[in-house]
Design a protein around this motif. Structure first.
Motif, PDB file in Angstrom:
ATOM      1  N   GLY A 137       0.796  -1.225   0.000  1.00 27.15           N
ATOM      2  CA  GLY A 137       0.000   0.000   0.000  1.00 27.15           C
ATOM      3  C   GLY A 137       0.827   1.273   0.000  1.00 27.15           C
ATOM      4  N   GLN A 202     -10.694   5.620   4.963  1.00 26.58           N
ATOM      5  CA  GLN A 202     -11.045   5.143   6.295  1.00 26.58           C
ATOM      6  C   GLN A 202     -12.229   5.932   6.855  1.00 26.58           C
ATOM      7  N   TYR A 226      -9.808  -6.473   3.288  1.00 25.08           N
ATOM      8  CA  TYR A 226      -9.076  -5.314   3.794  1.00 25.08           C
ATOM      9  C   TYR A 226      -9.388  -5.042   5.278  1.00 25.08           C
ATOM     10  N   SER A 268     -13.988  -4.631  -3.208  1.00 24.57           N
ATOM     11  CA  SER A 268     -12.957  -3.857  -3.926  1.00 24.57           C
ATOM     12  C   SER A 268     -12.886  -4.458  -5.330  1.00 24.57           C
ATOM     13  N   PHE A 273      -8.569  -6.500  -2.789  1.00 18.60           N
ATOM     14  CA  PHE A 273      -7.491  -6.517  -1.803  1.00 18.60           C
ATOM     15  C   PHE A 273      -7.735  -7.682  -0.858  1.00 18.60           C
ATOM     16  N   PRO A 274      -6.756  -8.596  -0.696  1.00 15.43           N
ATOM     17  CA  PRO A 274      -5.392  -8.545  -1.203  1.00 15.43           C
ATOM     18  C   PRO A 274      -5.123  -9.440  -2.426  1.00 15.43           C
ATOM     19  N   ASP A 301     -14.904   0.000  -2.743  1.00 12.11           N
ATOM     20  CA  ASP A 301     -13.600   0.589  -2.413  1.00 12.11           C
ATOM     21  C   ASP A 301     -12.728   0.513  -3.661  1.00 12.11           C
ATOM     22  N   TYR A 303      -9.611   1.662  -4.439  1.00 14.80           N
ATOM     23  CA  TYR A 303      -8.420   2.301  -3.860  1.00 14.80           C
ATOM     24  C   TYR A 303      -7.225   2.455  -4.790  1.00 14.80           C
ATOM     25  N   TYR A 454      -5.180 -11.350   6.662  1.00 18.25           N
ATOM     26  CA  TYR A 454      -6.341 -10.689   6.056  1.00 18.25           C
ATOM     27  C   TYR A 454      -7.553 -11.611   5.999  1.00 18.25           C
TER      28      TYR A 454
END
Ligand code: PLP
Length: 488
Positions: A137, A202, A226, A268, A273-274, A301, A303, A454
């Protein structure tokens, strides 16, 4: 009205972190206690058997028994001979006296506060240290155009910025620039009025949990998934339910079976993720259909979707949503730098006022001068230029990592190149314990979080996450050498 005999929970997600320096039974204990204090597990709720819970969490039965015993001893649970273990009808004194003043050994925080404290913080939230390979990240911070940013900032200050309170939704020109960007780059459909500038994803997840969820509501959470989103949801009193991810993304059908009554799904989709998979178009439609039918929300998300190395990214879910069920979360933490703490939500029109109210109650708005500088960075073309440059650089860095792993770790770690993102998963041989491997790597000076960190359930195959974007090819090669020594 509560029914006299509450049903057992459909699934009990407890935040188990095998990389954490806390015995597993204490983690199960803290997770259950937090769910009880936060209202997620109501008084009288029967718990699954210790064997069933152990299977669900991927821990030994003894771990669960120890946690149950401790909670029974403290009065949070009670065991009945034939009907199993259930939440005590009245909470122990320690919890309900916290409102009126500190009990012995307690700092006097609320029951809600205790529930938040009990949520394990992922490594990311610790912050404050210089990233080293292969922390995930982290963008190429040394490549950020600091001098340019400093010039834009000083120009803003020279122009006498407005120093009064700003707009709760965010600085208007920034929202216009974001709406134009996400429309063009992500196929999102929104007006600047639907954008809420937030202090990173967040805060976006936190606001969504406050406005859309009640304590105890279930939320589909990608498994593995995540940790940052998971802690925000747990802290809001929600019960995340782990839903498996396959090559097409979150398995919607499994979500229906595990928690058909969920109020929200966190996904996501552009780069999971991941694991790094992209949610297929068919799965996206299935998810949107479920959300519309169930009256549930989808928290998207997005990201790091800017970093795709093969073709253009798939458009966002938000852009496919005809029914106003998607809340889109974007961030500048990956494209620019995480200390900036600026991101944005796109919320359906009908929710704009509610999100504004939640934001006003939380912290009013994000710092206005930083927002104005970011607006200039976007509208003057610097953002597009920087992202283009980083995309090229990250492609080269991933190549350096894949080649080094192939040369130095053949047979021990399998890390095929991925078409997107800023990290990849290095797969260990089947049966190998990724937590133990990550601990050995950490001793050797390499940060490579285990995949099981995770996951709530033990993953079928262990893996080590390798972030590459933030490190030079030289640092990547040295990191791989170190890792090779550690895994020998
Ligand atoms: C899946 C995911 N979402 C969002 C973020 C960014 O969070 P924030 O915008 O709060 O910095 C990260 C950072 O690592 C992430 O991995």
């Amino acid at each position: 009205m509560r029914s006299a005999r509450p049903a057992p929970p459909a699934a009990l997600l407890l935040p188990i972190d095998r990389g954490r320096d806390l015995p597993l039974y204490r983690q199960v204990y803290h997770g259950l206690r937090a769910a009880i204090l936060g209202g997620g597990l109501a008084a009288g709720t029967p718990l699954p058997s210790s064997r069933a819970l152990a299977d669900e969490l991927g821990v030994s039965r003894n771990t669960v028994v120890l946690a149950f015993d401790q909670l029974v001893a403290e009065g949070y649970l009670e065991g009945a001979p034939r009907s199993g273990t259930r939440v005590a009808p009245a909470l122990p004194r320690r919890a309900d006296t916290a409102r009126h003043g500190p009990a012995a050994g307690s700092p006097g925080i609320s029951a809600r506060g205790r529930a938040i404290v009990a949520v394990p913080m992922p490594a990311l939230a610790r912050g404050g240290t210089v990233p080293r390979p292969f922390r995930v990240g982290v963008p190429a911070l040394e490549e950020f155009p600091r001098a340019l940013w400093a010039r834009l900032t000083s120009r803003r200050w020279r122009r006498a910025p407005v120093l009064a309170y700003g707009d709760v939704s965010g600085y208007r020109p920034l929202r216009e620039a974001i709406a134009a960007y996400v429309g063009a780059a992500r196929g999102a459909r929104c007006t600047p009025d639907q954008i809420i500038v937030v202090n990173g994803s967040q805060q976006g997840v936190d606001l969504a949990a406050r406005i859309l969820l009640d304590p105890g509501d279930t939320v589909w959470m990608e498994e593995p998934g995540y940790g940052g989103a998971r802690i925000a949801l747990l802290a809001g009193g929600a019960q995340p339910v782990p839903v498996p991810v396959d090559g097409d993304g979150l398995v919607v059908e499994a979500g229906r079976v595990l928690a058909g009554g969920a109020r929200m799904a966190y996904v996501s989709p552009s780069h999971q993720f991941p694991l790094g998979v992209t949610m297929s178009a068919a799965r996206r439609l299935e998810l949107l259909r479920w959300a519309a039918g169930a009256g549930a929300w989808v928290l998207e998300d997005d990201y790091d979707s800017e970093f795709r190395y093969d073709a253009r990214p798939l458009a966002s879910l938000q852009g496919m949503d005809e029914r106003g069920r998607v809340i889109y979360v974007g961030t500048f933490s990956k494209t620019l730098f995480p200390a900036l703490r600026l991101g944005y939500l796109i919320v359906p029109d009908a929710l704009v006022d509610a999100f504004r109210a939640a934001r006003a109650a939380a912290d009013r708005h994000s710092p206005v001068v930083d927002q104005a500088v970011l607006a200039d960075f976007l509208t003057e073309g610097h953002f597009a230029r920087h992202v283009r440059r980083m995309r090229r650089l990250y492609g080269e860095r991933q190549d350096a990592l894949v080649v080094a792993v192939r040369e130095r770790l053949a047979g021990r770690l399998e890390a095929p190149a991925r078409p997107a993102g800023m990290h990849l998963v290095g797969w260990l041989a089947p049966g190998e314990d990724d937590t133990a491997m990550a601990a050995r790597a950490a001793e050797a000076g390499v940060e490579t979080p285990p995949l099981s960190r995770y996951s709530v359930h033990r993953p079928s195959r262990g893996g080590l996450l390798l972030g590459w974007a933030g490190y030079t090819p030289q640092a990547i090669r040295e990191g791989v050498d170190c890792l090779a020594r550690a895994l020998r």
